[in-house]
Design a protein around this motif. Structure first.
Motif, PDB file in Angstrom:
ATOM      1  N   UNK A 199       0.860  -1.182   0.000  1.00  0.00           N
ATOM      2  CA  UNK A 199       0.000   0.000   0.000  1.00  0.00           C
ATOM      3  C   UNK A 199       0.897   1.233   0.000  1.00  0.00           C
ATOM      4  N   UNK A 200       0.768   2.090  -1.025  1.00  0.00           N
ATOM      5  CA  UNK A 200       1.660   3.242  -1.111  1.00  0.00           C
ATOM      6  C   UNK A 200       1.381   4.270  -0.011  1.00  0.00           C
ATOM      7  N   UNK A 201       2.409   4.570   0.758  1.00  0.00           N
ATOM      8  CA  UNK A 201       2.333   5.615   1.770  1.00  0.00           C
ATOM      9  C   UNK A 201       3.521   6.550   1.585  1.00  0.00           C
ATOM     10  N   UNK A 202       3.209   7.823   1.448  1.00  0.00           N
ATOM     11  CA  UNK A 202       4.217   8.874   1.355  1.00  0.00           C
ATOM     12  C   UNK A 202       4.051   9.723   2.609  1.00  0.00           C
ATOM     13  N   UNK A 203       5.075   9.761   3.439  1.00  0.00           N
ATOM     14  CA  UNK A 203       4.943  10.425   4.731  1.00  0.00           C
ATOM     15  C   UNK A 203       6.330  10.807   5.234  1.00  0.00           C
ATOM     16  N   UNK A 204       6.383  11.331   6.465  1.00  0.00           N
ATOM     17  CA  UNK A 204       7.658  11.791   7.004  1.00  0.00           C
ATOM     18  C   UNK A 204       8.457  10.689   7.695  1.00  0.00           C
ATOM     19  N   UNK A 264      -3.503  21.992  -0.725  1.00  0.00           N
ATOM     20  CA  UNK A 264      -4.196  20.952  -1.473  1.00  0.00           C
ATOM     21  C   UNK A 264      -5.694  21.079  -1.229  1.00  0.00           C
ATOM     22  N   UNK A 265      -6.455  21.193  -2.310  1.00  0.00           N
ATOM     23  CA  UNK A 265      -7.915  21.217  -2.233  1.00  0.00           C
ATOM     24  C   UNK A 265      -8.454  19.856  -2.637  1.00  0.00           C
ATOM     25  N   UNK A 266      -9.591  19.489  -2.067  1.00  0.00           N
ATOM     26  CA  UNK A 266     -10.258  18.257  -2.484  1.00  0.00           C
ATOM     27  C   UNK A 266     -10.501  18.315  -3.990  1.00  0.00           C
ATOM     28  N   UNK A 267     -10.134  17.254  -4.676  1.00  0.00           N
ATOM     29  CA  UNK A 267     -10.315  17.207  -6.122  1.00  0.00           C
ATOM     30  C   UNK A 267      -9.079  17.575  -6.918  1.00  0.00           C
ATOM     31  N   UNK A 268      -8.097  18.238  -6.298  1.00  0.00           N
ATOM     32  CA  UNK A 268      -6.805  18.383  -6.971  1.00  0.00           C
ATOM     33  C   UNK A 268      -6.258  16.979  -7.226  1.00  0.00           C
ATOM     34  N   UNK A 269      -5.450  16.824  -8.262  1.00  0.00           N
ATOM     35  CA  UNK A 269      -4.873  15.518  -8.530  1.00  0.00           C
ATOM     36  C   UNK A 269      -3.475  15.440  -7.920  1.00  0.00           C
ATOM     37  N   UNK A 270      -3.281  14.416  -7.121  1.00  0.00           N
ATOM     38  CA  UNK A 270      -1.994  14.179  -6.469  1.00  0.00           C
ATOM     39  C   UNK A 270      -1.276  13.070  -7.226  1.00  0.00           C
ATOM     40  N   UNK A 271      -0.055  13.360  -7.646  1.00  0.00           N
ATOM     41  CA  UNK A 271       0.771  12.375  -8.341  1.00  0.00           C
ATOM     42  C   UNK A 271       2.022  12.161  -7.494  1.00  0.00           C
ATOM     43  N   UNK A 272       2.287  10.894  -7.163  1.00  0.00           N
ATOM     44  CA  UNK A 272       3.405  10.582  -6.281  1.00  0.00           C
ATOM     45  C   UNK A 272       4.179   9.388  -6.816  1.00  0.00           C
ATOM     46  N   UNK A 273       5.492   9.500  -6.777  1.00  0.00           N
ATOM     47  CA  UNK A 273       6.358   8.379  -7.152  1.00  0.00           C
ATOM     48  C   UNK A 273       7.651   8.495  -6.362  1.00  0.00           C
TER      49      UNK A 273
END
Length: 207
Positions: A114-119, A145-154
């Motif tokens: 499960x992808x988790x990006x955190x500190x 970040x507003x609800x509905x913005x698209x978050x892209x993480x890698x």
């Protein structure tokens, strides 16, 4: 309307070039296991005050499948979530957590992929008492970040694409990638050297 799933084909480096520093989360928000797949989805926003994780635990039952749960917290003393919370989120179709805070049970989370990006990680959980609204603007990794913005993480980081700019950003990103794919390294090297040498010459550099 832009196809949100299409953003999984766009590296965060490309998006960062197009959107600039203000849409890129700071380096503390990083994948907690790897190699992590690139994820992209509409933000489901959550705010948790330091020491409390109630609203993230509420969010996993309310976030739509495909969404990226984005958490404002900043807490470096208590975990926002653990293995069971991540497992339920994954089972309900949540694409990833992006949290300005910590989790625990990393081995379980890594095993379930499960992808988790955190500190980071800490073994002690927070309390569950502070009610906050869901779906409001949050700040995570220095980015609004507003609800509905698209978050892209890698593995390179996390970029937030504003909802109002999805179509134009996707079009520009595809064009940029197509141009880069058609350019040989020799051509890139030649153009790069010419550009760097001009900057040096304009600054009076000799050598």
């Amino acid at each position: 309307m832009a196809d949100v799933d299409a953003f999984t084909d766009i590296p965060t480096t490309t998006l960062a070039d197009l959107l600039g520093r203000e849409q890129v989360m700071d380096i503390g928000i990083r994948p907690l296991w790897g190699p992590v797949p690139r994820v992209a989805g509409p933000a489901f926003t959550v705010r948790c005050p330091p020491g409390d994780n109630l609203m993230l635990h509420a969010a996993i039952h309310r976030a739509d499948p495909g969404s990226v749960v984005v958490v404002e917290s900043g807490d470096l003393d208590y975990a926002l979530a653990g293995g069971n919370v991540c497992a339920v989120a994954q089972r309900r179709g949540v694409a990833a957590f992006v949290a300005d805070g910590l989790i625990r049970d990393l081995a379980e989370v890594r095993e379930m992929r499960f992808p988790v990006f955190a500190r980071g990680v800490i073994p002690i959980p927070g309390r569950k008492s502070a009610v906050r609204p869901l779906g409001e603007r949050v700040r995570c990794g220095g980015v609004a970040v507003d609800a509905g913005d698209v978050v892209v993480a890698d593995e390179e980081g996390v970029v937030v694409v504003p909802a109002a700019r999805l179509e134009e950003t996707l079009t520009a990103a595809r064009a940029k990638l197509a141009k880069e794919a058609g350019e040989t390294l020799d051509a890139w090297e030649s153009a790069h050297r010419a550009r760097i040498d001009k900057i040096l010459a304009d600054q009076g550099f000799e050598g």
